[in-house]
Enzyme design. Structure first.
Site, mmCIF file in Angstrom:
data_model
loop_
_atom_site.group_PDB
_atom_site.id
_atom_site.type_symbol
_atom_site.label_atom_id
_atom_site.label_comp_id
_atom_site.label_asym_id
_atom_site.label_seq_id
_atom_site.Cartn_x
_atom_site.Cartn_y
_atom_site.Cartn_z
ATOM 1 N N SER A 110 0.862 -1.194 0.000
ATOM 2 C CA SER A 110 0.000 0.000 0.000
ATOM 3 C C SER A 110 0.897 1.242 0.000
ATOM 4 C CB SER A 110 -0.887 0.006 1.248
ATOM 5 O OG SER A 110 -0.079 0.201 2.400
ATOM 6 N N ASP A 166 -1.109 -1.722 -3.972
ATOM 7 C CA ASP A 166 -2.476 -1.848 -3.458
ATOM 8 C C ASP A 166 -3.068 -0.446 -3.277
ATOM 9 O OD1 ASP A 166 -4.677 -3.175 -2.363
ATOM 10 O OD2 ASP A 166 -3.847 -3.148 -0.321
ATOM 11 N N HIS A 167 -4.246 -0.221 -3.843
ATOM 12 C CA HIS A 167 -4.965 1.054 -3.681
ATOM 13 C C HIS A 167 -4.155 2.283 -4.084
ATOM 14 C CE1 HIS A 167 -8.529 -0.675 -1.869
ATOM 15 N NE2 HIS A 167 -7.750 -1.425 -1.118
ATOM 16 N N ASP A 218 -7.077 2.962 -7.829
ATOM 17 C CA ASP A 218 -8.377 2.950 -7.161
ATOM 18 C C ASP A 218 -9.034 4.308 -7.339
ATOM 19 O OD1 ASP A 218 -10.523 2.905 -5.520
ATOM 20 O OD2 ASP A 218 -9.462 2.232 -3.721
ATOM 21 N N ALA A 222 -11.030 -9.114 2.463
ATOM 22 C CA ALA A 222 -11.411 -10.529 2.520
ATOM 23 C C ALA A 222 -10.777 -11.294 3.686
ATOM 24 C CB ALA A 222 -11.062 -11.192 1.185
HETATM 25 P P1 13P Z 1 -8.597 -6.924 4.920
HETATM 26 O O1 13P Z 1 -8.601 -5.705 5.779
HETATM 27 O O2 13P Z 1 -9.885 -7.667 5.007
HETATM 28 O O3 13P Z 1 -7.426 -7.813 5.190
HETATM 29 O O4 13P Z 1 -8.483 -6.440 3.387
HETATM 30 C C1 13P Z 1 -7.228 -6.147 2.832
HETATM 31 C C2 13P Z 1 -7.333 -5.480 1.500
HETATM 32 O O5 13P Z 1 -8.348 -5.450 0.849
HETATM 33 C C3 13P Z 1 -6.112 -4.855 0.987
HETATM 34 O O6 13P Z 1 -6.332 -4.160 -0.195
HETATM 35 O O1 G3H Z 2 -6.695 -2.021 2.020
HETATM 36 C C1 G3H Z 2 -5.852 -1.622 2.790
HETATM 37 C C2 G3H Z 2 -4.750 -2.501 3.252
HETATM 38 O O2 G3H Z 2 -5.145 -3.252 4.369
HETATM 39 C C3 G3H Z 2 -3.509 -1.701 3.503
HETATM 40 O O3 G3H Z 2 -3.624 -0.988 4.688
HETATM 41 O O4 G3H Z 2 -3.032 1.318 3.955
HETATM 42 O O5 G3H Z 2 -2.897 0.664 6.377
HETATM 43 O O6 G3H Z 2 -1.232 -0.218 4.719
HETATM 44 P P1 G3H Z 2 -2.632 0.295 4.945
HETATM 45 ZN ZN ZN Z 3 -8.278 -3.263 -0.332
#
Ligand code: 13P
Ligand code: G3H
Ligand code: ZN
Length: 309
Positions: A50, A82-83, A104, A213
């Site tokens: 992330s 991620d995101h 995203d 998930a």
């Molecule tokens: P959780 O918080 O359910 O583990 O989801 C993680 C996630 O979607 C990261 O992008």
């Molecule tokens: O979807 C989010 C992930 O759990 C990552 O979390 O942004 O706190 O690293 P974070």
């Molecule tokens: Zn996510």
């Protein structure tokens, strides 16, 4: 072998009715726990970072940890943003060697989400990198963005064909009732499999991604509560629902909170039992082992991607 993209993984997962685990990584012990588990059960992996993880651990350190994991395991591993929330962040990860990025744009209007996603896709595809887009909004907390349950918006199946064809994304994250974090449902867990079915009909053979998930494994919540924590009402996605999603069009299942709970529960227990220990290796080793056990169980009993590397 270097990093791989998710193209081949998703094709096989779609055809085989299983899903690939996408696990968030923030430090060496997390990378090691996940990848040692995957090696033991011969599973392909997506390791995701992330923007918060990148700020915490530094792009280069995370990159090198994942490269080390590839050398140690010989597994097909994709490194994914991620995101990603801006073109600049996605570009920086693409230029810095990631094999996959998520843009995203789900907080924007449909038109603006498409425009931003297409900008990232054009840049990524020219460089051999794949892109995940998102339509619909999850509840919960993502970095600094907080979406309340009432504001969570399910994906509208009527929008998915236009979104995918106009942007050229390689996979699509959808909102069907999951949320980020350890408090996913107020009452009975419920996912909108009817929406997933409609999306699947409109996008044949197209990989779908399920965020939020984690199952919020009771064993680790109990450990946290037993040793000074306070998490009443913590609840995740039942494993049976994840198996069902994996047998459908869902090819990527995102898990972060379960790793955090396993690590924190184990460390809390360690200090309760060994209050005067202060060598970080003493408490990080059992935390890493807990992550390994958890990931192995996910791969074999939930995702079904063991022996698919
Ligand atoms: P959780 O918080 O359910 O583990 O989801 C993680 C996630 O979607 C990261 O992008
Ligand atoms: O979807 C989010 C992930 O759990 C990552 O979390 O942004 O706190 O690293 P974070
Ligand atoms: Zn996510």
């Amino acid at each position: 072998m270097g990093l791989v993209t998710t193209t081949e993984m998703f094709k096989k997962a779609y055809e085989g009715g299983y899903a690939i685990g996408a696990f968030n990584v923030n430090n060496m012990e997390i990378v090691q726990g996940i990848t040692e588990a995957a090696k033991e059960v011969n599973a392909p992996l997506i390791l995701q970072v992330s923007s918060g993880a990148r700020k915490y651990a530094n792009h280069t350190y995370l990159m090198k940890l994942v490269e080390a994991a590839i050398i140690e395991t010989g597994l097909p591993i994709a490194l994914h943003l991620d995101h990603g929330d801006t073109f600049e962040l996605c570009k920086s990860c693409i230029d810095g060697g990631f094999s996959s990025v998520m843009i995203d744009g789900s907080h924007h209007s449909f038109e603006d989400n498409m425009a931003l996603t297409k900008q990232v896709v054009d840049y990524a595809h020219e460089r051999g990198v794949v892109v995940e887009g998102e339509l619909g909004q999850l509840a919960g907390v993502e970095d600094d963005v907080n979406v309340s349950d009432e504001d969570a918006k399910y994906t509208d199946p009527a929008q998915v064909e236009e979104f995918v064809s106009k942007t050229g994304v390689d996979s699509l994250a959808i909102a069907i009732g999951t949320s980020h974090g350890a408090f996913k449902f107020k009452g009975e867990p419920k996912l909108r499999f009817d929406i997933l079915e409609k999306i699947e009909e409109r996008l044949p053979n197209f990989p779908i991604v399920l965020h939020g998930a984690s199952s919020v494994i009771p064993k680790y919540v109990d450990l946290i509560n037993a040793y000074g924590g306070d998490m009443p009402g913590a609840q995740g996605v039942p494993e049976e629902m994840l198996r069902r999603a994996a047998s459908m069009a869902v090819c990527k299942i995102n898990i972060d909170s379960d790793l955090r709970l396993a690590m924190t529960g184990t460390i809390r227990e360690y200090f309760a039992l060994n209050p005067s220990h202060f060598d970080p290796r003493q408490y990080l080793a059992p935390a890493r082992a807990a992550i390994k056990e958890l990931v192995k169980d996910k791969i074999v009993n939930v995702l079904g991607c063991n022996d698919k590397a």
